[in-house]
Design an enzyme around this catalytic site. Structure first.
Site, mmCIF file in Angstrom:
data_model
loop_
_atom_site.group_PDB
_atom_site.id
_atom_site.type_symbol
_atom_site.label_atom_id
_atom_site.label_comp_id
_atom_site.label_asym_id
_atom_site.label_seq_id
_atom_site.Cartn_x
_atom_site.Cartn_y
_atom_site.Cartn_z
ATOM 1 N N HIS A 180 37.261 40.660 34.657
ATOM 2 C CA HIS A 180 36.024 41.566 34.395
ATOM 3 C C HIS A 180 36.060 41.469 32.735
ATOM 4 C CE1 HIS A 180 34.523 45.646 33.544
ATOM 5 N NE2 HIS A 180 34.044 45.741 34.959
ATOM 6 N N ASP A 208 45.670 43.668 34.769
ATOM 7 C CA ASP A 208 44.635 44.832 34.904
ATOM 8 C C ASP A 208 44.522 45.036 36.285
ATOM 9 O OD1 ASP A 208 42.237 45.705 35.469
ATOM 10 O OD2 ASP A 208 40.704 44.440 34.604
ATOM 11 N N GLN A 264 41.414 47.308 40.156
ATOM 12 C CA GLN A 264 40.992 46.975 41.644
ATOM 13 C C GLN A 264 42.270 46.995 42.665
ATOM 14 O OE1 GLN A 264 38.145 47.207 42.737
ATOM 15 N NE2 GLN A 264 36.969 47.089 40.861
ATOM 16 N N LYS A 267 38.408 54.853 40.420
ATOM 17 C CA LYS A 267 38.522 53.658 41.607
ATOM 18 C C LYS A 267 39.603 53.861 42.452
ATOM 19 C CE LYS A 267 36.973 49.974 38.264
ATOM 20 N NZ LYS A 267 35.497 49.894 38.621
ATOM 21 N N CYS A 277 30.162 42.670 35.982
ATOM 22 C CA CYS A 277 30.806 42.552 34.652
ATOM 23 C C CYS A 277 31.874 41.421 34.759
ATOM 24 C CB CYS A 277 31.429 43.803 34.220
ATOM 25 S SG CYS A 277 30.204 45.221 34.130
HETATM 26 N N1 PMP Z 1 38.906 45.480 35.207
HETATM 27 C C1 PMP Z 1 38.380 45.557 36.863
HETATM 28 C C2 PMP Z 1 38.980 44.356 37.512
HETATM 29 C C3 PMP Z 1 37.418 46.184 37.234
HETATM 30 O O1 PMP Z 1 36.791 46.286 38.259
HETATM 31 C C4 PMP Z 1 36.732 47.350 36.328
HETATM 32 C C5 PMP Z 1 35.709 48.242 36.624
HETATM 33 N N2 PMP Z 1 34.593 47.379 37.458
HETATM 34 C C6 PMP Z 1 37.639 47.335 35.065
HETATM 35 C C7 PMP Z 1 38.264 46.667 34.575
HETATM 36 C C8 PMP Z 1 36.955 48.518 33.851
HETATM 37 O O2 PMP Z 1 37.354 49.863 34.371
HETATM 38 P P1 PMP Z 1 36.720 50.970 34.087
HETATM 39 O O3 PMP Z 1 35.145 50.915 33.823
HETATM 40 O O4 PMP Z 1 37.176 51.991 34.563
HETATM 41 O O5 PMP Z 1 37.299 51.036 32.556
#
Ligand code: PMP
Length: 420
Positions: free
Chosen positions: A137, A214, A217, A240, A378
């Site tokens: 991401h 990270d 998910q 999430k 993203c």
């Molecule tokens: N890493 C991953 C794999 C994500 O899916 C996301 C959110 N789509 C993020 C990081 C960022 O998370 P946040 O917007 O809650 O900071």
């Protein structure tokens, strides 16, 4: 009846997963959108919040709201104990050794940025290397790029195959004495791939390289055990995993966090301040400058209470059946291409439809009351790998149903009819 459908029914017939009872815990699901019952299939962006979390947030605002740590009065002490109580819930949820290793942040993005600033800016220099993967991401790409630019360091990327699986041999070959950190996702938000984190950590640690995971998910689906994974950092987002926005955690091993620089300066992160010199507070306060998102983090604690109250193994098995069923249904529609076919996947299904832009799919599905996401998620390098501008993405939680998958498949067939 197709095989996956039979398995799905078996899960509910055995009484392991009573989805209708679970759905009653989530008030937002019970509404109509464009005259149709809402089918919420955008859980990878943000999951929904159960009544328990809503009630805990309301109780905090009605009875406990106050600033934490500094107050000697009754309300401040109650708010502090609720906030620190949430930290202890997080510790147990991810099996951290100590609560002070769990830093409250606004979400995974802030957690990764904290490591970039606190660890990266201190320990990465010119010519050093940072290893990420092709399926990250942007939250786990851009901060490291910023660091490389500032320090004259180099970003190295673990490639993946066309199923969306990381190539571990190539990963191993990337590591060398200049590698300062490996930062990889546990589960890909764009492809659903579940990465072999334990193995990734083992390979890096054999060379003394720390690993950031990270986990944004992963936390809503998988059991997380940071001691078993042996990762050095693990970032999660509360919104999430059935908690409020503005909540999240950065886990870090105490000995690393202690050696790092603070991310932000301000109140609550100091032991003493003079104009000549500031002495920082110990963990976790050193990384929690200013008034934190008290209500949100207490809400995250309640979301963990909720997850502890359900049978998570059964929930996961149910989600896997939903994924299998959806993959089978969508793959059988002519013109649909599923993007991301790794052997290990969490309940995310990205797809394209021939001759239709994903945004048009999203808009038409919305008319049917079906919420999915369309775009690059993203993760633009993932789109570049597959040479597509975007995908449509359905992502499931344990409150979704087979009927919703059927509605998704029927709506996609309708999209194809409209555009052909
Ligand atoms: N890493 C991953 C794999 C994500 O899916 C996301 C959110 N789509 C993020 C990081 C960022 O998370 P946040 O917007 O809650 O900071």
């Amino acid at each position: 009846m197709i095989a996956a459908e039979k398995d799905l029914n078996a899960v509910s017939e055995l009484g392991h997963w009573d989805v209708e009872r679970i759905r009653r815990d989530f008030p937002v699901l019970h509404q109509t959108v464009n005259g149709k019952p809402l089918a919420y299939l955008d859980n990878a962006a943000s999951s929904q919040v159960p009544q328990l979390v809503i009630e805990r947030g309301t109780r905090y605002l009605r009875e406990e709201h106050s600033n934490i740590h500094r107050g000697v009065h009754y309300l401040s002490q109650r708010a502090t104990s609720a906030y620190e109580g949430a930290r202890e819930k997080v510790r147990r949820f991810i099996n951290a050794r100590e609560a002070r290793e769990c830093i409250f942040v606004r979400g995974a993005t802030e957690g990764i940025n904290l490591v970039m600033h606190g660890y990266g800016r201190k320990f990465v220099g010119p010519g050093d290397e940072i290893v990420i993967s092709e399926m990250e991401h942007h939250a786990n790409i851009v901060p490291w790029q910023m660091l490389c630019e500032e320090k004259g360091a180099r970003l190295r990327v673990i490639p993946m195959n066309d199923a969306g699986e990381l190539l571990l041999d190539e990963y191993e070959a990337l590591l060398n004495e200049r590698t300062k950190i490996v930062a990889v996702t546990h589960v890909s938000n764009a492809l659903g791939t579940v990465n072999p984190i334990k193995e990734i950590v083992r390979i890096a640690h054999a060379r003394g390289i720390p690993v950031l995971v990270d986990g944004a998910q992963a936390a809503p689906h998988l059991p997380i055990d940071v001691q078993d994974l042996d990762c050095d950092f693990y970032a999660i987002s509360g919104h999430k995993m059935f908690g409020p926005t503005g909540s999240g955690v950065l886990y870090g091993k105490a000995e690393l966090l202690e050696r790092m620089n603070p991310f932000m300066g301000g109140g609550d992160m100091i032991r003493s301040v003079t104009f000549e010199r500031t002495i920082y507070a110990g963990l976790p306060n050193k990384f929690e400058a200013g008034t934190p998102a008290i209500a949100s983090q207490i809400g995250l604690g309640a979301a963990i209470d909720y997850l502890n109250s359900i049978d998570r193994a059964a929930a996961y098995a149910y989600e896997q059946e939903l994924l299998r069923y959806a993959t089978e249904r969508l793959s059988s529609i002519e013109g649909v291409r599923v993007i991301g076919t790794a052997r290990e996947k969490a309940s995310v299904i990205s797809f394209t439809v021939e001759n239709v832009h994903p945004h048009d799919i999203g808009t038409i599905l919305d008319q049917e009351g079906i919420a999915i996401r369309a775009g690059h998620h993203c993760a633009q390098p993932v789109m570049q790998h597959f040479k597509i501008p975007a995908t449509a993405r359905a992502s499931f939680a344990f409150y979704n149903t087979k009927e919703e998958v059927d509605r998704l498949a029927a709506a996609i067939e309708k999209v194809i009819e409209v555009f052909n």
